[in-house]
Design a protein around this motif. Structure first.
Motif, PDB file in Angstrom:
ATOM      1  N   LEU A  18       0.854  -1.180   0.000  1.00 35.34           N
ATOM      2  CA  LEU A  18       0.000   0.000   0.000  1.00 35.34           C
ATOM      3  C   LEU A  18       0.887   1.226   0.000  1.00 35.34           C
ATOM      4  CD1 LEU A  18      -2.890  -0.641   2.592  1.00 35.34           C
ATOM      5  CD2 LEU A  18      -3.132  -0.334   0.125  1.00 35.34           C
ATOM      6  N   ARG A  19       0.365   2.299  -0.564  1.00 36.34           N
ATOM      7  CA  ARG A  19       1.072   3.572  -0.524  1.00 36.34           C
ATOM      8  C   ARG A  19       0.167   4.601   0.128  1.00 36.34           C
ATOM      9  NH1 ARG A  19       5.523   5.663  -3.041  1.00 36.34           N
ATOM     10  NH2 ARG A  19       5.592   7.938  -3.356  1.00 36.34           N
ATOM     11  N   LEU A  20       0.601   5.114   1.258  1.00 39.50           N
ATOM     12  CA  LEU A  20      -0.133   6.152   1.954  1.00 39.50           C
ATOM     13  C   LEU A  20       0.392   7.519   1.535  1.00 39.50           C
ATOM     14  CD1 LEU A  20      -0.221   4.670   5.581  1.00 39.50           C
ATOM     15  CD2 LEU A  20      -1.764   4.227   3.661  1.00 39.50           C
ATOM     16  N   SER A  54      14.295  18.839   4.562  1.00 37.35           N
ATOM     17  CA  SER A  54      15.153  18.837   3.383  1.00 37.35           C
ATOM     18  C   SER A  54      15.021  17.565   2.553  1.00 37.35           C
ATOM     19  CB  SER A  54      16.608  18.979   3.821  1.00 37.35           C
ATOM     20  OG  SER A  54      16.975  17.874   4.628  1.00 37.35           O
ATOM     21  N   GLY A  55      14.353  16.571   3.111  1.00 38.29           N
ATOM     22  CA  GLY A  55      14.248  15.308   2.397  1.00 38.29           C
ATOM     23  C   GLY A  55      15.528  14.511   2.410  1.00 38.29           C
ATOM     24  N   GLY A  56      16.385  14.777   3.377  1.00 41.12           N
ATOM     25  CA  GLY A  56      17.650  14.073   3.434  1.00 41.12           C
ATOM     26  C   GLY A  56      17.537  12.728   4.107  1.00 41.12           C
ATOM     27  N   THR A  57      18.309  12.514   5.148  1.00 36.16           N
ATOM     28  CA  THR A  57      18.306  11.233   5.850  1.00 36.16           C
ATOM     29  C   THR A  57      16.909  10.882   6.339  1.00 36.16           C
ATOM     30  OG1 THR A  57      20.555  11.644   6.608  1.00 36.16           O
ATOM     31  CG2 THR A  57      19.284   9.951   7.767  1.00 36.16           C
ATOM     32  N   THR A  58      16.522   9.637   6.123  1.00 35.70           N
ATOM     33  CA  THR A  58      15.237   9.152   6.590  1.00 35.70           C
ATOM     34  C   THR A  58      15.434   8.226   7.785  1.00 35.70           C
ATOM     35  OG1 THR A  58      15.331   7.420   4.914  1.00 35.70           O
ATOM     36  CG2 THR A  58      14.059   9.395   4.373  1.00 35.70           C
ATOM     37  N   TYR A  59      14.383   8.099   8.566  1.00 33.52           N
ATOM     38  CA  TYR A  59      14.456   7.347   9.808  1.00 33.52           C
ATOM     39  C   TYR A  59      13.285   6.370   9.856  1.00 33.52           C
ATOM     40  CZ  TYR A  59      17.332  11.410  10.898  1.00 33.52           C
ATOM     41  OH  TYR A  59      18.284  12.399  10.863  1.00 33.52           O
ATOM     42  N   TYR A  60      13.549   5.191  10.420  1.00 29.60           N
ATOM     43  CA  TYR A  60      12.519   4.159  10.455  1.00 29.60           C
ATOM     44  C   TYR A  60      12.463   3.469  11.811  1.00 29.60           C
ATOM     45  CZ  TYR A  60      12.501   4.780   5.429  1.00 29.60           C
ATOM     46  OH  TYR A  60      12.412   5.326   4.178  1.00 29.60           O
ATOM     47  N   GLY A  61      11.249   3.107  12.196  1.00 31.86           N
ATOM     48  CA  GLY A  61      11.089   2.268  13.362  1.00 31.86           C
ATOM     49  C   GLY A  61      11.483   0.837  13.018  1.00 31.86           C
ATOM     50  N   SER A  62      11.712   0.050  14.031  1.00 27.34           N
ATOM     51  CA  SER A  62      12.207  -1.308  13.800  1.00 27.34           C
ATOM     52  C   SER A  62      11.232  -2.149  12.983  1.00 27.34           C
ATOM     53  CB  SER A  62      12.493  -1.992  15.135  1.00 27.34           C
ATOM     54  OG  SER A  62      11.333  -2.002  15.951  1.00 27.34           O
ATOM     55  N   GLY A  66      13.327  -1.697   6.299  1.00 27.82           N
ATOM     56  CA  GLY A  66      13.478  -2.685   5.252  1.00 27.82           C
ATOM     57  C   GLY A  66      12.226  -2.972   4.445  1.00 27.82           C
ATOM     58  N   ARG A  67      11.073  -2.511   4.947  1.00 26.59           N
ATOM     59  CA  ARG A  67       9.817  -2.771   4.231  1.00 26.59           C
ATOM     60  C   ARG A  67       9.094  -1.484   3.830  1.00 26.59           C
ATOM     61  NH1 ARG A  67       5.716  -5.271   6.936  1.00 26.59           N
ATOM     62  NH2 ARG A  67       6.389  -4.371   8.925  1.00 26.59           N
ATOM     63  N   PHE A  68       9.255  -0.440   4.614  1.00 22.60           N
ATOM     64  CA  PHE A  68       8.575   0.828   4.349  1.00 22.60           C
ATOM     65  C   PHE A  68       9.579   1.853   3.843  1.00 22.60           C
ATOM     66  CE2 PHE A  68       5.112   0.225   7.882  1.00 22.60           C
ATOM     67  CZ  PHE A  68       4.745  -0.974   7.300  1.00 22.60           C
ATOM     68  N   LEU A  81       4.200   7.210   2.279  1.00 24.67           N
ATOM     69  CA  LEU A  81       4.779   6.048   2.940  1.00 24.67           C
ATOM     70  C   LEU A  81       4.455   4.833   2.081  1.00 24.67           C
ATOM     71  CD1 LEU A  81       6.316   5.115   5.505  1.00 24.67           C
ATOM     72  CD2 LEU A  81       4.082   4.500   6.456  1.00 24.67           C
ATOM     73  N   GLN A  82       5.460   4.305   1.417  1.00 25.17           N
ATOM     74  CA  GLN A  82       5.308   3.088   0.627  1.00 25.17           C
ATOM     75  C   GLN A  82       5.531   1.903   1.545  1.00 25.17           C
ATOM     76  OE1 GLN A  82       4.485   2.615  -2.692  1.00 25.17           O
ATOM     77  NE2 GLN A  82       4.471   0.430  -2.179  1.00 25.17           N
ATOM     78  N   MET A  83       4.541   1.035   1.623  1.00 25.61           N
ATOM     79  CA  MET A  83       4.614  -0.105   2.525  1.00 25.61           C
ATOM     80  C   MET A  83       4.556  -1.388   1.716  1.00 25.61           C
ATOM     81  SD  MET A  83       2.139   1.218   5.606  1.00 25.61           S
ATOM     82  CE  MET A  83       0.642   1.053   4.635  1.00 25.61           C
TER      83      MET A  83
END
Length: 126
Positions: A18-20, A54-62, A66-68, A81-83
């Motif tokens: 899904l893409r939010l 700035s759209g630079g470094t992105t951050y993810y929850g555990s 790897g998926r989003f 958010l591409q999931m």
């Protein structure tokens, strides 16, 4: 004031995608640090992803790593958010959040965000 409107939620089978999207208005979008959170029934709000103005470094929850993938288009005032490889445990209401505070850039703490959308439901069936 900032208004955020999410879209793109729905019902998907496990393994699907899904893409939010989140559309922002009311303030210069390019000054906002953005985040995605999710909340399942009876659970606390959980950090999914964040992207600075700035759209630079992105951050993810555990659970999202790897998926989003989070991305933004400052010309269209949107963050997405591409999931991929969705799992039943990804079922939740997904919220878009924003903050102009530079100190909150990339934050995983929902208290660091000042503006929230109404949420969009994502349901992943097994």
């Amino acid at each position: 004031q900032v208004q955020l409107v999410e879209s793109g939620g729905g019902l998907v089978q496990a393994g699907g995608s899904l893409r939010l999207s989140c559309a922002a208005s009311g303030r210069s979008f390019s000054t906002l640090n953005m985040g995605w959170f999710r909340q399942a029934p009876g659970e606390e709000r959980e950090f999914a992803a964040a992207i600075p103005w700035s759209g630079g470094t992105t951050y993810y929850g555990s659970s999202a790593q790897g998926r989003f993938t989070i991305s933004r288009d400052n010309a269209k005032n949107t963050v997405s958010l591409q999931m991929n490889s969705l799992k039943p445990e990804d079922t939740a209401v997904y919220y878009c959040a924003a903050t102009p505070r530079s100190s909150s850039s990339g934050s995983s703490d929902p208290n660091d965000y000042d503006f929230w959308g109404q949420g969009t439901q994502v349901t992943v069936s097994s």
